[in-house]
Enzyme design. Structure first.
Site, PDB file in Angstrom:
ATOM      1  N   ASP A 299       8.334  17.448  41.978  1.00 37.17           N
ATOM      2  CA  ASP A 299       9.081  18.409  41.144  1.00 37.17           C
ATOM      3  C   ASP A 299      10.334  17.722  40.579  1.00 37.17           C
ATOM      4  O   ASP A 299      11.443  18.114  40.885  1.00 37.17           O
ATOM      5  CB  ASP A 299       9.450  19.662  41.962  1.00 37.17           C
ATOM      6  CG  ASP A 299      10.323  19.353  43.175  1.00 37.17           C
ATOM      7  OD1 ASP A 299      10.329  18.187  43.652  1.00 37.17           O
ATOM      8  OD2 ASP A 299      11.035  20.268  43.634  1.00 37.17           O
TER       9      ASP A 299
ATOM     10  N   ASP B 292      12.821  12.627  43.252  1.00 38.15           N
ATOM     11  CA  ASP B 292      11.397  12.525  42.885  1.00 38.15           C
ATOM     12  C   ASP B 292      11.200  11.379  41.896  1.00 38.15           C
ATOM     13  O   ASP B 292      10.182  10.679  41.934  1.00 38.15           O
ATOM     14  CB  ASP B 292      10.912  13.819  42.224  1.00 38.15           C
ATOM     15  CG  ASP B 292      11.071  15.031  43.112  1.00 38.15           C
ATOM     16  OD1 ASP B 292      10.104  15.441  43.769  1.00 38.15           O
ATOM     17  OD2 ASP B 292      12.192  15.571  43.149  1.00 38.15           O
TER      18      ASP B 292
ATOM     19  N   ASN C  57      12.478  21.991  41.882  1.00 40.29           N
ATOM     20  CA  ASN C  57      13.831  21.661  41.416  1.00 40.29           C
ATOM     21  C   ASN C  57      14.128  22.314  40.071  1.00 40.29           C
ATOM     22  O   ASN C  57      15.294  22.493  39.710  1.00 40.29           O
ATOM     23  CB  ASN C  57      14.000  20.151  41.295  1.00 40.29           C
ATOM     24  CG  ASN C  57      14.129  19.486  42.658  1.00 40.29           C
ATOM     25  OD1 ASN C  57      14.695  20.065  43.578  1.00 40.29           O
ATOM     26  ND2 ASN C  57      13.607  18.284  42.778  1.00 40.29           N
TER      27      ASN C  57
ATOM     28  N   THR D  53       6.287  15.658  47.337  1.00 37.56           N
ATOM     29  CA  THR D  53       7.743  15.584  47.448  1.00 37.56           C
ATOM     30  C   THR D  53       8.410  16.819  46.837  1.00 37.56           C
ATOM     31  O   THR D  53       9.569  16.779  46.449  1.00 37.56           O
ATOM     32  CB  THR D  53       8.289  14.297  46.783  1.00 37.56           C
ATOM     33  OG1 THR D  53       7.977  14.341  45.387  1.00 37.56           O
ATOM     34  CG2 THR D  53       7.705  13.045  47.397  1.00 37.56           C
TER      35      THR D  53
ATOM     36  N   PHE E 238      14.779  22.782  51.509  1.00 37.74           N
ATOM     37  CA  PHE E 238      14.356  23.399  50.247  1.00 37.74           C
ATOM     38  C   PHE E 238      12.839  23.423  50.043  1.00 37.74           C
ATOM     39  O   PHE E 238      12.261  24.456  49.704  1.00 37.74           O
ATOM     40  CB  PHE E 238      15.028  22.680  49.058  1.00 37.74           C
ATOM     41  CG  PHE E 238      14.579  23.222  47.732  1.00 37.74           C
ATOM     42  CD1 PHE E 238      15.048  24.439  47.268  1.00 37.74           C
ATOM     43  CD2 PHE E 238      13.660  22.527  46.945  1.00 37.74           C
ATOM     44  CE1 PHE E 238      14.618  24.962  46.051  1.00 37.74           C
ATOM     45  CE2 PHE E 238      13.221  23.031  45.737  1.00 37.74           C
ATOM     46  CZ  PHE E 238      13.707  24.250  45.285  1.00 37.74           C
ATOM     47  N   ASN E 239      12.145  22.271  50.199  1.00 38.00           N
ATOM     48  CA  ASN E 239      10.710  22.223  49.872  1.00 38.00           C
ATOM     49  C   ASN E 239       9.893  23.174  50.743  1.00 38.00           C
ATOM     50  O   ASN E 239       8.913  23.772  50.269  1.00 38.00           O
ATOM     51  CB  ASN E 239      10.155  20.798  50.044  1.00 38.00           C
ATOM     52  CG  ASN E 239      10.658  19.853  48.968  1.00 38.00           C
ATOM     53  OD1 ASN E 239      11.119  20.288  47.916  1.00 38.00           O
ATOM     54  ND2 ASN E 239      10.578  18.561  49.246  1.00 38.00           N
TER      55      ASN E 239
ATOM     56  N   HIS F 211      16.012  11.592  49.170  1.00 44.96           N
ATOM     57  CA  HIS F 211      14.982  12.118  50.071  1.00 44.96           C
ATOM     58  C   HIS F 211      13.570  11.581  49.777  1.00 44.96           C
ATOM     59  O   HIS F 211      12.890  11.044  50.651  1.00 44.96           O
ATOM     60  CB  HIS F 211      14.902  13.643  49.938  1.00 44.96           C
ATOM     61  CG  HIS F 211      16.196  14.357  50.074  1.00 44.96           C
ATOM     62  ND1 HIS F 211      16.748  14.654  51.291  1.00 44.96           N
ATOM     63  CD2 HIS F 211      17.055  14.854  49.143  1.00 44.96           C
ATOM     64  CE1 HIS F 211      17.883  15.312  51.118  1.00 44.96           C
ATOM     65  NE2 HIS F 211      18.095  15.438  49.822  1.00 44.96           N
ATOM     66  N   ASP F 212      13.118  11.827  48.544  1.00 43.16           N
ATOM     67  CA  ASP F 212      11.674  11.729  48.284  1.00 43.16           C
ATOM     68  C   ASP F 212      11.074  10.324  48.401  1.00 43.16           C
ATOM     69  O   ASP F 212       9.934  10.186  48.875  1.00 43.16           O
ATOM     70  CB  ASP F 212      11.363  12.334  46.913  1.00 43.16           C
ATOM     71  CG  ASP F 212      11.623  13.835  46.896  1.00 43.16           C
ATOM     72  OD1 ASP F 212      11.632  14.438  47.982  1.00 43.16           O
ATOM     73  OD2 ASP F 212      11.808  14.406  45.800  1.00 43.16           O
TER      74      ASP F 212
END
Ligand code: BDR
Ligand code: CA
Length: 314
Positions: free
Chosen positions: A12, A17, A41, A125, A166-167, A240-241
């Site tokens: 996203d 990402d 996102n 992700t 969040f995810n 993060h991703d």
């Protein structure tokens, strides 16, 4: 014989990402078969457009499939406070150079998995909606899935609510389906992704590549850095991703723990939390390989190496 691990990135984009896409596209130990998008996102339109623009920026030409607009239950809710109004604010990106696939994400994943001569690794992700829908629609293809390496959840607290990341918060039912699928599942949660900090030193290393691509990446990361400062009071933003991609490239990147993980679906205050049983107190079977501790140098060498390789091609 091709020894690279075939992967599909479901994302996203989103600043982090974007670097997951670049790492998966450029590292020689993985072969990026395709990119699929899911609202998260930003709206599905925005994140799909961003995936196209990232591919244009970095010279990537894999098929892109549009995925889910909304989670399995309820309505999508985007994260503009972190990634900006476009979901990828901070730099002017080139317009797309090719159209999205006529196949929607779930069908594109099925086609790519079916046609691949090796078992495929899925790397989600974003919210896990597309992956859960794929697993439910194509049980006959489960045997062609090597592993699912997702970014989401945490062994600790959350970032979107006090206990939900969040995810997972964005589609807890989908996360539950993926985690309980019986497939090999690897989780890169906030506990490890908060070790992947884009510090000043990291930004300077990227800048020193001295390519237009590297400069654009840094401009985008400077926007991301500011929102992490404003929203979370964190001076350096966590990338993060790409951690979920790096784990597929090199298992040495993290210390892992195989543990029972469950998603909270009901909690009035904790919906979307991941319950990671690190000490075996629940008596449940271990079902997820949980990434615990990151080799930070190895991680950044992979990410910066990918930006360097893509820069050489653009
Ligand atoms: C996750 O949420 C998104 O904002 C990021 O792209 C990452 O996938 C972190 O909680
Ligand atoms: Ca994401």
């Amino acid at each position: 014989m091709n020894t690279a691990t075939p992967v599909i990135l479901d994302c996203d984009p989103g600043h982090d990402d974007m670097l997951a896409i670049m790492l998966a596209a450029a590292n020689p130990d993985v072969e990026l078969l395709g990119i699929t998008t899911v609202s998260g996102n930003g709206s599905l339109d925005k994140v799909t457009y961003n995936a196209q623009r990232i591919c244009a920026l970095a010279g990537i030409t894999v098929p892109i499939g549009r995925g889910a607009n909304d989670p399995l239950s309820g309505k999508a809710s985007a994260a503009p406070t972190i990634h900006g109004a476009s979901a990828l604010d901070g730099a002017d990106l080139p317009e797309p150079t090719y159209d999205v696939s006529p196949l929607p994400a779930v069908e594109l994943i099925a086609k790519l998995v079916d046609e691949c001569d090796r078992r495929v690794t899925l790397i989600p992700t974003g919210p896990l909606t597309n992956i859960a829908m794929f697993l439910q629609a194509y049980p006959e293809l489960h045997s062609k899935i090597e592993r699912i390496s997702f970014m989401g959840g945490s062994t600790e607290r959350g970032n979107w609510t006090p206990y939900a990341e969040f995810n997972i918060w964005a589609d807890p039912e989908a996360a539950d389906i993926v985690i309980r699928s019986g497939l090999e599942v690897t989780m890169s949660g906030l506990n490890i992704t908060h070790q992947a900090l884009a510090t000043e030193e990291v930004l300077n290393r990227i800048l020193s590549l001295d390519t237009p691509l590297a400069r654009t990446v840094v401009d985008l990361l400077i926007f991301f850095k500011q929102t992490y400062q404003d929203v979370f009071n964190m001076p350096d933003p966590p990338l993060h991703d790409p951690v979920a991609v790096a784990l597929v490239i090199d298992p040495e990147i993290a210390r892992m723990k195989f543990a029972p993980v469950a998603v909270e679906l009901e909690g009035a205050l904790t919906r979307g939390a991941t319950l990671v049983d690190l000490y075996g107190t629940t008596g449940q079977e271990a079902n997820v390989h949980v990434a615990m501790e990151l080799d930070v140098d190895l991680f950044w060498n992979l990410v910066i190496g990918a930006i360097a390789r893509l820069g050489a091609h653009s």
